[in-house]
Design a protein around this motif. Structure first.
Motif, PDB file in Angstrom:
ATOM      1  N   ASP A  18      27.631  -7.003  10.128  1.00 51.80           N
ATOM      2  CA  ASP A  18      28.712  -5.968   9.093  1.00 51.80           C
ATOM      3  C   ASP A  18      28.294  -5.395   8.834  1.00 51.80           C
ATOM      4  O   ASP A  18      29.506  -4.160   8.463  1.00 51.80           O
ATOM      5  CB  ASP A  18      27.921  -6.899   8.093  1.00 51.80           C
ATOM      6  CG  ASP A  18      28.386  -9.013   8.204  1.00 51.80           C
ATOM      7  OD1 ASP A  18      29.689  -8.647   8.580  1.00 51.80           O
ATOM      8  OD2 ASP A  18      28.064  -9.739   7.578  1.00 51.80           O
ATOM      9  N   ASN A  21      30.501  -3.760  11.483  1.00 50.69           N
ATOM     10  CA  ASN A  21      31.621  -3.614  10.891  1.00 50.69           C
ATOM     11  C   ASN A  21      32.737  -2.809  10.204  1.00 50.69           C
ATOM     12  O   ASN A  21      33.608  -1.909  10.047  1.00 50.69           O
ATOM     13  CB  ASN A  21      32.010  -4.916  11.092  1.00 50.69           C
ATOM     14  CG  ASN A  21      32.478  -5.652  12.151  1.00 50.69           C
ATOM     15  OD1 ASN A  21      32.134  -5.368  12.996  1.00 50.69           O
ATOM     16  ND2 ASN A  21      32.071  -7.132  11.273  1.00 50.69           N
ATOM     17  N   GLU A  24      32.996   0.977  10.865  1.00 53.39           N
ATOM     18  CA  GLU A  24      34.177   1.673  11.977  1.00 53.39           C
ATOM     19  C   GLU A  24      35.634   1.111  10.604  1.00 53.39           C
ATOM     20  O   GLU A  24      36.442   1.641  11.450  1.00 53.39           O
ATOM     21  CB  GLU A  24      34.669   0.494  12.576  1.00 53.39           C
ATOM     22  CG  GLU A  24      33.792   0.350  13.875  1.00 53.39           C
ATOM     23  CD  GLU A  24      33.152  -0.491  15.217  1.00 53.39           C
ATOM     24  OE1 GLU A  24      33.867  -1.952  14.711  1.00 53.39           O
ATOM     25  OE2 GLU A  24      33.328  -0.177  16.415  1.00 53.39           O
ATOM     26  N   ASN A  25      35.473   0.311   9.547  1.00 53.71           N
ATOM     27  CA  ASN A  25      36.408  -0.532   9.053  1.00 53.71           C
ATOM     28  C   ASN A  25      36.679   1.251   8.080  1.00 53.71           C
ATOM     29  O   ASN A  25      38.097   1.422   7.227  1.00 53.71           O
ATOM     30  CB  ASN A  25      36.285  -1.037   7.969  1.00 53.71           C
ATOM     31  CG  ASN A  25      36.502  -2.549   9.032  1.00 53.71           C
ATOM     32  OD1 ASN A  25      37.700  -2.629   9.930  1.00 53.71           O
ATOM     33  ND2 ASN A  25      35.793  -4.019   8.681  1.00 53.71           N
TER      34      ASN A  25
END
Length: 90
Positions: A18, A21, A24-25
């Motif tokens: 998480d 992620n 990257e988000n």
């Protein structure tokens, strides 16, 4: 803004999908080294920190620092290309 994100996970058996992620988000990213990422985002350093800190343990370390064009070092060509393509908004 362009940020350097670096971290040290103090619980090596813990996995952090998480966290990665979330990096990257947040915007355009490039993983520079195993625990160093570059992030180009319109978010503030505080927002980046708050977003990422919720995905790590309290004993882990996390640093978010703004990057300027006054950068020196030896990097792979992909990292140099990525840096050169980023806008450096104030």
């Amino acid at each position: 803004m362009l940020f350097l994100i670096t971290y040290d996970f103090n619980q090596p058996q813990q996995e952090y999908p998480d966290f990665f992620n979330a990096i990257e988000n947040l915007g355009d990213t490039h993983q520079l080294m195993s625990s160093v990422w570059l992030l180009n985002t319109d978010k503030s350093a505080s927002t980046v920190h708050l977003t990422l800190a919720r995905h790590i343990q309290h004993s882990d370390y996390l640093l978010i620092d703004r990057v300027t064009r006054n950068t020196k070092g030896n990097f792979n060509q992909a990292a140099i290309n990525w840096l050169n393509q980023q806008s450096m908004e104030p």
